[in-house]
Write a protein that holds these residues in place. Sequence first.
Motif, PDB file in Angstrom:
ATOM      1  N   THR A 188      17.257 -10.054   1.850  1.00 54.19           N
ATOM      2  CA  THR A 188      16.310  -8.955   1.781  1.00 54.19           C
ATOM      3  C   THR A 188      16.125  -8.413   0.363  1.00 54.19           C
ATOM      4  O   THR A 188      17.048  -8.446  -0.455  1.00 54.19           O
ATOM      5  CB  THR A 188      16.784  -7.780   2.659  1.00 54.19           C
ATOM      6  N   VAL A 189      14.912  -7.888   0.148  1.00 57.42           N
ATOM      7  CA  VAL A 189      14.607  -7.127  -1.066  1.00 57.42           C
ATOM      8  C   VAL A 189      14.129  -5.752  -0.630  1.00 57.42           C
ATOM      9  O   VAL A 189      13.158  -5.635   0.121  1.00 57.42           O
ATOM     10  CB  VAL A 189      13.519  -7.809  -1.916  1.00 57.42           C
ATOM     11  N   LEU A 190      14.791  -4.709  -1.093  1.00 61.81           N
ATOM     12  CA  LEU A 190      14.377  -3.336  -0.807  1.00 61.81           C
ATOM     13  C   LEU A 190      13.503  -2.820  -1.949  1.00 61.81           C
ATOM     14  O   LEU A 190      13.863  -2.930  -3.116  1.00 61.81           O
ATOM     15  CB  LEU A 190      15.592  -2.432  -0.653  1.00 61.81           C
ATOM     16  N   ILE A 191      12.357  -2.250  -1.605  1.00 65.61           N
ATOM     17  CA  ILE A 191      11.493  -1.583  -2.575  1.00 65.61           C
ATOM     18  C   ILE A 191      12.000  -0.154  -2.748  1.00 65.61           C
ATOM     19  O   ILE A 191      11.940   0.653  -1.811  1.00 65.61           O
ATOM     20  CB  ILE A 191      10.019  -1.561  -2.090  1.00 65.61           C
ATOM     21  N   SER A 192      12.516   0.176  -3.932  1.00 67.05           N
ATOM     22  CA  SER A 192      13.117   1.506  -4.116  1.00 67.05           C
ATOM     23  C   SER A 192      12.073   2.611  -4.239  1.00 67.05           C
ATOM     24  O   SER A 192      12.325   3.755  -3.854  1.00 67.05           O
ATOM     25  CB  SER A 192      14.033   1.507  -5.340  1.00 67.05           C
ATOM     26  N   LYS A 193      10.894   2.288  -4.776  1.00 70.15           N
ATOM     27  CA  LYS A 193       9.833   3.299  -4.890  1.00 70.15           C
ATOM     28  C   LYS A 193       8.940   3.240  -3.655  1.00 70.15           C
ATOM     29  O   LYS A 193       7.717   3.194  -3.740  1.00 70.15           O
ATOM     30  CB  LYS A 193       9.042   3.098  -6.181  1.00 70.15           C
ATOM     31  N   GLY A 194       9.606   3.233  -2.497  1.00 69.61           N
ATOM     32  CA  GLY A 194       8.935   3.257  -1.212  1.00 69.61           C
ATOM     33  C   GLY A 194       9.231   4.576  -0.529  1.00 69.61           C
ATOM     34  O   GLY A 194       9.270   5.627  -1.174  1.00 69.61           O
ATOM     35  N   ILE A 195       9.493   4.549   0.769  1.00 69.69           N
ATOM     36  CA  ILE A 195       9.696   5.814   1.483  1.00 69.69           C
ATOM     37  C   ILE A 195      11.001   6.511   1.110  1.00 69.69           C
ATOM     38  O   ILE A 195      11.174   7.694   1.411  1.00 69.69           O
ATOM     39  CB  ILE A 195       9.622   5.622   3.019  1.00 69.69           C
ATOM     40  N   HIS A 196      11.905   5.777   0.426  1.00 71.29           N
ATOM     41  CA  HIS A 196      13.165   6.403  -0.003  1.00 71.29           C
ATOM     42  C   HIS A 196      13.111   6.866  -1.454  1.00 71.29           C
ATOM     43  O   HIS A 196      14.148   7.175  -2.042  1.00 71.29           O
ATOM     44  CB  HIS A 196      14.320   5.427   0.181  1.00 71.29           C
ATOM     45  N   VAL A 197      11.914   6.917  -2.024  1.00 73.16           N
ATOM     46  CA  VAL A 197      11.778   7.214  -3.455  1.00 73.16           C
ATOM     47  C   VAL A 197      12.354   8.580  -3.828  1.00 73.16           C
ATOM     48  O   VAL A 197      12.877   8.756  -4.937  1.00 73.16           O
ATOM     49  CB  VAL A 197      10.300   7.114  -3.889  1.00 73.16           C
ATOM     50  N   ASN A 198      12.298   9.549  -2.927  1.00 75.69           N
ATOM     51  CA  ASN A 198      12.800  10.882  -3.258  1.00 75.69           C
ATOM     52  C   ASN A 198      14.297  10.893  -3.513  1.00 75.69           C
ATOM     53  O   ASN A 198      14.806  11.769  -4.225  1.00 75.69           O
ATOM     54  CB  ASN A 198      12.456  11.877  -2.142  1.00 75.69           C
ATOM     55  N   PHE A 199      15.010   9.916  -2.957  1.00 74.06           N
ATOM     56  CA  PHE A 199      16.442   9.794  -3.214  1.00 74.06           C
ATOM     57  C   PHE A 199      16.722   8.717  -4.264  1.00 74.06           C
ATOM     58  O   PHE A 199      17.537   8.918  -5.170  1.00 74.06           O
ATOM     59  CB  PHE A 199      17.201   9.466  -1.928  1.00 74.06           C
ATOM     60  N   LEU A 200      16.046   7.583  -4.149  1.00 70.09           N
ATOM     61  CA  LEU A 200      16.331   6.457  -5.045  1.00 70.09           C
ATOM     62  C   LEU A 200      15.696   6.617  -6.420  1.00 70.09           C
ATOM     63  O   LEU A 200      16.126   5.964  -7.371  1.00 70.09           O
ATOM     64  CB  LEU A 200      15.859   5.146  -4.404  1.00 70.09           C
ATOM     65  N   GLY A 201      14.665   7.445  -6.536  1.00 73.18           N
ATOM     66  CA  GLY A 201      14.096   7.742  -7.842  1.00 73.18           C
ATOM     67  C   GLY A 201      12.920   6.863  -8.229  1.00 73.18           C
ATOM     68  O   GLY A 201      12.623   5.856  -7.590  1.00 73.18           O
ATOM     69  N   GLU A 202      12.270   7.255  -9.335  1.00 71.51           N
ATOM     70  CA  GLU A 202      11.037   6.617  -9.813  1.00 71.51           C
ATOM     71  C   GLU A 202      11.279   5.574 -10.898  1.00 71.51           C
ATOM     72  O   GLU A 202      10.338   5.039 -11.466  1.00 71.51           O
ATOM     73  CB  GLU A 202      10.079   7.684 -10.359  1.00 71.51           C
ATOM     74  N   GLY A 203      12.519   5.293 -11.225  1.00 68.31           N
ATOM     75  CA  GLY A 203      12.822   4.418 -12.350  1.00 68.31           C
ATOM     76  C   GLY A 203      12.309   2.994 -12.181  1.00 68.31           C
ATOM     77  O   GLY A 203      12.263   2.469 -11.071  1.00 68.31           O
ATOM     78  N   TYR A 204      11.929   2.376 -13.304  1.00 71.50           N
ATOM     79  CA  TYR A 204      11.486   0.978 -13.284  1.00 71.50           C
ATOM     80  C   TYR A 204      12.653   0.065 -12.929  1.00 71.50           C
ATOM     81  O   TYR A 204      12.484  -0.916 -12.200  1.00 71.50           O
ATOM     82  CB  TYR A 204      10.916   0.605 -14.659  1.00 71.50           C
ATOM     83  N   SER A 255       0.841  -1.192   0.000  1.00 68.99           N
ATOM     84  CA  SER A 255       0.000   0.000   0.000  1.00 68.99           C
ATOM     85  C   SER A 255       0.876   1.241   0.000  1.00 68.99           C
ATOM     86  O   SER A 255       1.992   1.217   0.509  1.00 68.99           O
ATOM     87  CB  SER A 255      -0.903   0.022   1.235  1.00 68.99           C
ATOM     88  N   LYS A 256       0.356   2.319  -0.584  1.00 73.76           N
ATOM     89  CA  LYS A 256       1.031   3.610  -0.523  1.00 73.76           C
ATOM     90  C   LYS A 256       0.212   4.602   0.296  1.00 73.76           C
ATOM     91  O   LYS A 256       0.269   5.798   0.085  1.00 73.76           O
ATOM     92  CB  LYS A 256       1.277   4.151  -1.938  1.00 73.76           C
ATOM     93  N   GLY A 257      -0.563   4.051   1.229  1.00 77.47           N
ATOM     94  CA  GLY A 257      -1.303   4.903   2.139  1.00 77.47           C
ATOM     95  C   GLY A 257      -2.691   5.275   1.672  1.00 77.47           C
ATOM     96  O   GLY A 257      -3.517   5.739   2.458  1.00 77.47           O
ATOM     97  N   ASN A 258      -2.971   5.088   0.386  1.00 78.90           N
ATOM     98  CA  ASN A 258      -4.295   5.466  -0.107  1.00 78.90           C
ATOM     99  C   ASN A 258      -5.013   4.325  -0.819  1.00 78.90           C
ATOM    100  O   ASN A 258      -6.224   4.339  -0.969  1.00 78.90           O
ATOM    101  CB  ASN A 258      -4.195   6.673  -1.047  1.00 78.90           C
TER     102      ASN A 258
END
Length: 286
Positions: free
Chosen positions: A243-259, A29-32
């Motif tokens: 572990t698997v880190l989801i990059s488009k999670g709470i760190h998205v502003n640094f890790l970016g929106e890339g696929y 979920s992304k909160g919404n």
Amino acid sequence: MKFIKPIVGISKIIDTFDNVICGFNGVLSKGNNINVEALHALNKCIEAQKNVVVLSNSYLRIKDMVEIVSQADSLLVYKLKAIITAGEILHYMLKNPDSLGLKGTTYYNLGLKEATAVFENLGYTETKDIAKADFIFMGAVKNGSDMVENYTQELEFANSLGLDFLCIGNDTATYSDGEVCLGSGAVAEQYALLGGKVITIGKPDIKMVKYALECFGGIGNTLFIGDSFTTDIKAANTIEAQTVLISKGIHVNFLGEGYIPDVEKTRIMAQEYEVYPDYVISGLRW
């Protein structure tokens, strides 16, 4: 330093694991709304005979999270080994305040009203006057636009009274309506900086992780999926799970929106937090 490998789908690695521990916010979920693609991935993991547990720092009780997931996939909740939330664990622990070190049963709620559901039917009383409280509480911030400064005056007054701060989750950031926003953990950190005592329930607390592992009868060959270095990846590193880190999670502003995840930026963050994922994926998908 550990090698971090980018992947585009969980199917590329899942065959080597027996168990999966998956976060909720930032993953499912992304909160919404619920991420249907992520639910599909969990279903495929279960079809591949993997045991799956959802482990969340959410203030939600299990019954409420079951309802949310069921609205998107009415059958998935029956296939999961368990859903475990910090809110449910706290509700259970509140039955014995001594286990938390709390003094008294009257609380002042700093944050979101809905989070006070953890106190339901347990004999606790909410007060609107901090001076009459035995402790202060937060399960989530009031608004997605809030900053720590919104709570400074209340925190300083509570600290002057020597009140403990009971907080659900250690997350300094979370989601509200699809946007990364302030987490309750950041408010708790500020209270600790003021010299106040903070009691938190949630990942990366090893007790919460071990509770999840009991669903598998031990750590076994377990994959931990989450979006936070400081809670998910840190917890998994503690038990030496992959572990698997989801990059488009709470760190998205640094890790970016890339696929395709940015491995170099992931490595920089890993070094900063001194916790290391094995894999990075932009979003949970099969």
